[in-house]
Enzyme design. Structure first.
Site, PDB file in Angstrom:
ATOM      1  N   PHE A   1       0.835  -1.211   0.000  1.00  0.00           N
ATOM      2  CA  PHE A   1       0.000   0.000   0.000  1.00  0.00           C
ATOM      3  C   PHE A   1       0.864   1.254   0.000  1.00  0.00           C
ATOM      4  CE2 PHE A   1      -3.608  -2.612   0.751  1.00  0.00           C
ATOM      5  CZ  PHE A   1      -3.298  -3.532   1.747  1.00  0.00           C
ATOM      6  N   PRO A   2       1.526   1.562  -1.115  1.00  0.00           N
ATOM      7  CA  PRO A   2       2.496   2.662  -1.129  1.00  0.00           C
ATOM      8  C   PRO A   2       1.898   4.045  -0.926  1.00  0.00           C
ATOM      9  CG  PRO A   2       2.158   1.801  -3.349  1.00  0.00           C
ATOM     10  CD  PRO A   2       1.420   0.891  -2.425  1.00  0.00           C
ATOM     11  N   LYS A   3       0.600   4.199  -1.195  1.00  0.00           N
ATOM     12  CA  LYS A   3       0.052   5.559  -1.092  1.00  0.00           C
ATOM     13  C   LYS A   3      -0.699   5.806   0.205  1.00  0.00           C
ATOM     14  CE  LYS A   3       0.186   6.857  -5.838  1.00  0.00           C
ATOM     15  NZ  LYS A   3      -0.434   7.493  -6.990  1.00  0.00           N
ATOM     16  N   ASN A   4      -0.430   4.992   1.194  1.00  0.00           N
ATOM     17  CA  ASN A   4      -1.134   5.129   2.465  1.00  0.00           C
ATOM     18  C   ASN A   4      -0.446   6.156   3.374  1.00  0.00           C
ATOM     19  OD1 ASN A   4      -0.935   4.029   5.465  1.00  0.00           O
ATOM     20  ND2 ASN A   4      -2.965   3.579   4.671  1.00  0.00           N
TER      21      ASN A   4
END
Lengths: 429, 344
Positions: B111-114
């Protein structure tokens, strides 16, 4: 208007490609394929004549998309379980902007749903049993504004809300978005929107806010979430709108801001990107478009002065490229799926480009010290019908919205009227 | 349900059927009839959330609660409440922070954009190595400290994956600020700019690294530093003149911190470049060159009023050219720029 479509406006990578330019070129390819369908055959290469009459807002499809979502969302939406107020807000606002009725059943449904998010200690949560959050609070309050009515407004506990907001206040003037949460200009925006609508503005609440927001302006001219971080469309709207609420847009270098904002409009696509050297995205139609409306006021420009961006090109982008004809709703760009967030922000951006919503510089109120000056200044924003510019078929026209609050003017006025009939928490700011 | 090996088969069994959880009654969400946008949760998610609400309600501190938060986060990493709860559990259970950081790294690859996981990392890192302890050692020593080395590696990987990951660059600013890693940052920035000269996040970071936490309103850039930045920028403009980033960077930097050098140093360098056969065409066609000239002339006219008339005339011509030929989409802005020339 033929000059607005031409392959001449395609990105020039100076024969030196990098990941950034390759991505940009790919997006332009896909958008070019769409635009060329609207252009008189054989004229595209050097400046084609764009047939705007082919641009139509497919309201019925979008309404269906939104109503389906309101009815129920699939299990994959568990990833938005902490953003439940947003789901209601995105839905209600999308319908409202398109001029669709929010009937009494929907109204009751929304009210019952949002009520459950309110925390006893103040503020609204992303869902039941969660901590109150500034974004969830903002979305809940805006949803209630759209629901309207004394019962909806009375359901908000103003005193608890104020207490909770003050616990989120940090030394540097900004706010944490939840207990032990991150601090950024989004939080500031959410607080000022909610406080200005609920008539719970105080000097303590807004102290240091203008200074903090000013520090968020980068050397490029736009604003980032926090001092030092890259300038970004979303945070720029948040900061600028927050300053507009407290009458302090002058703390920014408006000229440098204008330069950065102008550069957000992509020459070929017509839509906005969120940051320098990044791709176009339909949601920035509101984040950047709204910022332009506020900038217009900050620079004391009149309705006879143009907005500082190409309104028609932006509308073309939204109408030609952002409508998802397969499932309804609006999207980021071709190739992406529609979702409620992009639907609402795309419609908001369309509205702000179609209508001129501004403040007459001759009569504007400049007082910023009285608590009552806040609603007075906010309600000065009005539609100047002579400056409307609706692209495509005339039925494309949607409701005008307030650039600071991102909702239509009538529900906003009713909310302000209700809350400012109540005693303020402090007489001055 | 992800059943990867025999150890994890147990996790797939509903909590209601696990002996360990018999003492807990899950707290259900009130999903009254006619909810707006109801989510059709899977049975697994619904159950996890019911138990989570129950343990949070009583403020339970236990390993089983910790394991539960991990499962919830994997299903919904945007659940900010469970992150706050987890942070508290990690503190009170005195969990191994290095292991916790490993676990966060796993989550972030999915989940890189968390937002939340980066914020969680911040609290873990400061616990692992208090910033006050870092002050007594040199930057070289700080950079090789295992805690920071791991963070820099982690950041390197995240930025490798997405060179403009907003959260990653923002976290980097926090790390560099907190532990004063300014020298290595300038090196990192240079690497990223050379990887993609159009990476605006890297150029923004360059400004950040040069300012090194000083209050922008109090910084005056020394002549040497300004000159070397101008050279750096010009070298990168040469690669692709039609690139907003270096132009915005250098005009922004000088406007704020060495305004006279806009016309004493930057101006001759870019004019030289524009006159150079190899770059003339590209420089003439890019709006950024002309826009920079406007910024420069405006400053020059303000500092030297005797030159104002001439410079305003030239600037007006530039605005007209931009509005009608070079940068038509932004014509309304260029027309505005033109009218505001007279008022400077």
């Amino acid at each position: 208007m033929s000059y607005l479509f031409s392959y001449d406006y395609r990105y020039d990578d100076n024969a030196y490609d990098t990941e950034t330019s390759n991505k940009q070129v790919d997006v332009e390819d896909s958008i070019g394929q769409i635009y060329v369908k609207y252009v008189e055959p054989g004229t595209a290469q050097y400046g084609g004549i764009f047939d705007n009459t082919m641009l139509r807002l497919h309201r019925t499809k979008h309404e269906q998309f939104v109503r389906d979502a309101m009815h129920g969302l699939s299990s994959g939406f568990a990833v938005l379980d902490a953003s439940q107020p947003w789901l209601s807000f995105w839905s209600l606002n999308s319908l409202d902007i398109m001029g669709r009725t929010i009937d009494s059943t929907t109204r009751t449904q929304a009210l019952q749903t949002v009520r459950r998010f309110q925390d006893q200690r103040g503020g609204f949560c992303g869902g039941q049993g969660q901590l109150p959050h500034l974004a969830g609070t903002y979305a809940s309050v805006m949803a209630l504004v759209l629901v309207g009515g004394d019962d909806a407004f009375a359901s908000i506990n103003r005193e608890r809300m104020y207490e909770w907001l003050m616990t989120m206040k940090r030394e540097d003037g900004a706010f944490a978005v939840h207990e032990d949460g991150e601090v950024d200009v989004r939080g500031v925006y959410c607080v000022l929107v909610v406080a200005s609508l609920l008539n719970i503005m105080t000097a303590e609440l807004v102290s240091g806010v203008a200074e903090f927001v000013a520090r968020c302006q980068t050397c490029e001219g736009g604003l980032g979430p926090y001092p030092g971080v890259e300038a970004h469309g979303g945070y720029t709207l948040c900061g600028l709108a927050a300053l507009e609420i407290i009458g302090s847009t002058h703390v920014l270098d408006l000229k440098r801001l204008a330069r950065w904002m102008s550069a957000r409009q992509m020459a070929f696509e017509g839509g906005f990107s969120g940051r320098t050297n990044k791709l176009v995205d339909g949601c920035y139609s509101y984040w950047v478009g709204g910022a332009f409306s506020i900038l217009q006021r900050a620079l004391s420009r009149t309705p006879q002065d143009d907005m500082l961006y190409e309104r028609r090109a932006l509308q073309r982008y939204v109408l030609a490229c952002c409508q998802d004809m397969r499932i309804g709703g609006l999207r980021d760009k071709p190739g992406k799926s529609a979702d409620l967030y992009h639907t609402m922000y795309g419609l908001l951006g369309l509205s702000l480009a179609q209508h001129y919503v501004g403040v007459d510089p001759q009569t504007r109120i400049t007082d910023t010290t009285s608590v009552y000056s806040v609603p007075a200044r906010m309600m000065q924003w009005d539609v100047v019908t002579s400056a409307a510019d609706v692209v495509g078929v005339s039925s494309n026209v949607v409701k005008p919205v307030h650039p600071v609050y991102g909702v239509s003017l009538v529900p906003l006025a009713k909310c302000i009227k209700y809350f400012y009939a109540l005693p303020p928490l402090a007489p001055s700011l | 349900m992800r059943i990867e090996d025999s150890e994890q088969v147990e996790e797939a069994v509903p909590l209601a059927q696990q002996a360990e959880w018999q003492d807990i009654t899950p707290i259900e969400q009130d999903e009254g009839e006619g909810s707006m946008c109801p989510i059709a949760y899977t049975d697994e998610y619904r159950e996890l959330m019911g138990y989570l609400r129950a343990v949070m309600a009583v403020g339970e501190v236990s390993e089983r609660a910790l394991a539960l938060t991990a499962r919830v986060i994997e299903e919904n990493p945007g659940h900010y409440t469970v992150w706050v709860y987890r942070k508290r559990l990690v503190e009170e259970l005195e969990s191994d922070i290095a292991k916790e950081l490993d676990w966060v790294s796993e989550i972030s690859s999915k989940f890189p954009k968390n937002y939340q996981l980066w914020h969680h990392r911040e609290s873990l890192v400061t616990r692992l190595w208090a910033p006050s302890n870092a002050q007594g050692v040199t930057e070289d020593q700080r950079v090789t400290n295992p805690v920071l080395r791991r963070e820099l590696q982690f950041l390197g990987a995240a930025i490798d994956e997405d060179s403009k990951n907003f959260h990653a660059w923002s976290y980097r600013q926090w790390l560099v600020s907190t532990y004063a890693l300014w020298t290595q940052e300038l090196v990192f920035v240079d690497t990223m700019i050379n990887q993609d000269v159009r990476n605006n996040s890297a150029w923004n970071q360059r400004y950040f690294a040069i300012l090194a936490n000083r209050d922008p309103s109090a910084v005056h850039l020394e002549a040497d530093m300004a000159k070397s930045e101008i050279e750096y920028v010009v070298e990168h403009i040469k690669l692709a003149p039609n690139n907003d980033s270096p132009w915005s960077y250098v005009t922004g930097l000088l406007l704020r911190h060495a305004p006279s050098m806009l016309y004493t140093d930057l101006l001759p360098r870019i004019k030289q470049l524009a006159a150079d056969n190899a770059y003339q065409a590209a420089m003439t066609l890019t709006p950024f060159y002309w826009s920079a000239l406007l910024d420069i002339y405006e400053q020059q006219a303000a500092d030297h009023p005797d030159t104002k008339k001439q410079l305003v005339e030239e600037s007006r011509a530039i605005c007209d050219q931009l509005a009608s030929e070079t940068d038509i989409i932004h014509c309304r802005y260029w027309n505005f720029r033109k009218t505001s020339l007279d008022t400077c």
